[in-house]
Design a protein around this motif. Structure first.
Motif, PDB file in Angstrom:
ATOM      1  N   ALA A 169    -100.150  51.158 -65.869  1.00 47.86           N
ATOM      2  CA  ALA A 169     -99.283  50.440 -66.798  1.00 47.86           C
ATOM      3  C   ALA A 169     -97.892  50.734 -66.478  1.00 47.86           C
ATOM      4  O   ALA A 169     -96.886  51.518 -67.091  1.00 47.86           O
ATOM      5  CB  ALA A 169     -99.494  51.130 -68.089  1.00 47.86           C
ATOM      6  N   PRO A 170     -97.312  50.095 -65.225  1.00 48.31           N
ATOM      7  CA  PRO A 170     -96.043  50.434 -64.864  1.00 48.31           C
ATOM      8  C   PRO A 170     -94.940  49.778 -65.850  1.00 48.31           C
ATOM      9  O   PRO A 170     -95.169  48.523 -66.358  1.00 48.31           O
ATOM     10  CB  PRO A 170     -95.946  49.927 -63.369  1.00 48.31           C
ATOM     11  N   ILE A 171     -93.783  50.200 -66.012  1.00 51.59           N
ATOM     12  CA  ILE A 171     -92.864  49.606 -66.650  1.00 51.59           C
ATOM     13  C   ILE A 171     -92.055  48.679 -65.686  1.00 51.59           C
ATOM     14  O   ILE A 171     -91.942  49.018 -64.471  1.00 51.59           O
ATOM     15  CB  ILE A 171     -91.704  50.836 -67.148  1.00 51.59           C
ATOM     16  N   ARG A 172     -91.645  47.558 -66.117  1.00 48.11           N
ATOM     17  CA  ARG A 172     -91.062  46.529 -65.247  1.00 48.11           C
ATOM     18  C   ARG A 172     -89.616  47.013 -64.758  1.00 48.11           C
ATOM     19  O   ARG A 172     -88.816  47.708 -65.608  1.00 48.11           O
ATOM     20  CB  ARG A 172     -90.825  44.963 -65.937  1.00 48.11           C
ATOM     21  N   GLU A 173     -89.323  46.669 -63.723  1.00 48.78           N
ATOM     22  CA  GLU A 173     -88.087  47.084 -62.942  1.00 48.78           C
ATOM     23  C   GLU A 173     -86.863  46.844 -63.829  1.00 48.78           C
ATOM     24  O   GLU A 173     -85.962  47.784 -63.804  1.00 48.78           O
ATOM     25  CB  GLU A 173     -87.928  46.774 -61.706  1.00 48.78           C
ATOM     26  N   ASN A 174     -86.676  45.637 -64.309  1.00 53.04           N
ATOM     27  CA  ASN A 174     -85.494  45.150 -64.950  1.00 53.04           C
ATOM     28  C   ASN A 174     -85.522  45.853 -66.224  1.00 53.04           C
ATOM     29  O   ASN A 174     -84.314  45.954 -66.901  1.00 53.04           O
ATOM     30  CB  ASN A 174     -85.176  43.568 -65.104  1.00 53.04           C
ATOM     31  N   LEU A 175     -86.600  46.186 -66.979  1.00 53.52           N
ATOM     32  CA  LEU A 175     -86.435  46.867 -68.291  1.00 53.52           C
ATOM     33  C   LEU A 175     -85.947  48.205 -68.043  1.00 53.52           C
ATOM     34  O   LEU A 175     -85.356  48.821 -68.696  1.00 53.52           O
ATOM     35  CB  LEU A 175     -88.016  46.995 -68.834  1.00 53.52           C
ATOM     36  N   ALA A 176     -86.436  49.003 -66.809  1.00 52.99           N
ATOM     37  CA  ALA A 176     -85.999  50.181 -66.662  1.00 52.99           C
ATOM     38  C   ALA A 176     -84.636  50.375 -66.322  1.00 52.99           C
ATOM     39  O   ALA A 176     -83.944  51.224 -66.836  1.00 52.99           O
ATOM     40  CB  ALA A 176     -86.719  50.846 -65.282  1.00 52.99           C
TER      41      ALA A 176
END
Length: 395
Positions: free
Chosen positions: A172-179
């Protein structure tokens, strides 16, 4: 000539995206739920696609109007000069997004828009563009509400969170732009210590390092604007060269990533190798055994617990332990936890100083901010006095 662009983003990041677009040269900034509109000459879309860390897509507005039904959409789409925007050789896709719309069938409305675009090409070139739902060269995005329709061409192609650096990912990776948006919300600038004690495949760590070093997030990928007729390769080369910031001598970054899962750390290392970053320090540590790598800093994490992972009874035992760790070891730190579990503040026994609604893909979440001031692990004075009285046997 000034053009209008709409940058989509995860819900909750509109304010920080507005700030970013202004820094990148956007004018007449206007925020709406799910995105930010700005204006600029057309090459602005090159820079926004290349350098925005928070946007999901950059859409170029090519028309607007009023409608009542599917036939109005067909008429309006037919009136737009599509052959001036891209060639008939491009594979196209039409995406229609509706809010409070009177349309009876979005599928039929989408089909009518596609027919109108193809018919316009037939009138101009005697040929029809091919339709491709999976790998289009050009995506036409149509926003409709109760009466109004906006016509856009997607200049990004693949969503911008697909930077190109991620070689492997966890469950369940966090999306890069959200990070990247969360890093910006926290106020981390690259000069402070940053720790993710449950780093998984390393998304927060890599996005932080790219941000601190001024490396454009889109440097390793392609964009749909290259298929447009007005694409200017000379200007694009200039924008790319201008985005390369010299790395000045100075202290190395203090970015730390821990995880108890050896497989997760292996994924993080592989992703780091793909980006060519050597400043991030990784170690296999259980989160409850983590010691702060500095007297103060930022702890930012997306725990792999909650809706998609973890047993509720196990979480009820784990959360208080995590809260005790923060109170006992991380005095002076700013702590930011993204989770879809609304029980977190109550179960870790800490009151958040901020609670920001965010969406991790379709999953509604919250970013909780905890400022760990000195003495935050101490019991209230009244409670301490009462416990002393109880132990003395006095009533």
């Amino acid at each position: 000539m000034m053009e209008i662009f709409f940058a989509t983003c995860p819900r909750g990041l509109e304010d920080v995206l507005s700030q970013e677009l202004q820094e990148l040269g956007g004018q007449e900034i206007r925020s709406t739920p799910g995105g930010v509109e700005c204006q600029g000459v057309f090459p602005l879309c090159y820079r926004l696609n290349l350098e925005s860390r928070i946007a999901s897509r950059i859409l170029w507005r090519v028309g607007q109007g009023w409608y009542r039904d599917e036939e109005d959409l067909y008429r309006l789409a037919s009136s737009l000069p599509w052959p001036e925007y891209f060639t008939v050789d491009c594979h196209i896709k039409v995406r229609l997004i509706a809010q409070h719309s009177p349309l009876k069938s979005l599928e039929f409305a989408t089909l009518r828009v596609k027919d109108a675009i193809c018919d316009r090409f037939v009138r101009a070139t005697q040929a029809r563009p091919e339709v491709s739902k999976r790998q289009p060269d050009i995506q036409i995005v149509v926003f409709v509400d109760a009466e109004h329709v906006l016509w856009y061409i997607d200049t990004s192609g693949d969503p911008l969170f697909k930077r190109g650096w991620r070689k492997v990912a966890g469950e369940a990776p966090i999306r890069e732009n959200l990070a990247a948006g969360i890093l910006r919300l926290s106020g981390w600038t690259g000069e402070q210590v940053l720790l993710d004690p449950m780093c998984g495949a390393g998304t927060f760590l890599i996005e932080a390092a790219l941000m601190a070093k001024g490396i454009a997030p889109g440097r390793g990928r392609e964009f749909a604007f290259r298929h447009l007729k007005n694409f200017d390769s000379t200007t694009w080369d200039y924008v790319r060269q201008e985005s390369i910031k010299p790395i000045l001598p100075g202290p190395s970054l203090s970015i730390f990533g821990y995880d108890e899962d050896a497989n997760a750390l292996a994924m993080a290392k592989r992703n780091l190798e793909g980006v060519g970053l050597e400043d991030i320090q990784l170690d296999q540590v259980d989160v409850l055994d983590v010691m702060p790598p500095g007297s103060k800093g930022f702890l930012i994490t997306n725990p792999p617990y909650g809706v998609r992972m973890g047993d509720r009874s196990e979480l009820e035992e784990w959360y208080p332990k995590f809260g005790n760790l923060l109170k006992q070891q991380f005095s002076g730190w700013g702590v930011y936890v993204l989770t879809a579990d609304s029980r977190l503040p109550k179960l870790i026994h800490l009151a958040p100083s901020r609670k920001i609604p965010l969406f991790n893909g379709p999953l509604e979440s919250r970013l909780y901010e905890f400022q760990m001031v000195a003495g935050s692990n101490r019991k209230p004075a009244r409670q301490a006095r009462q416990q002393a009285v109880n132990k003395s046997g006095l009533r």
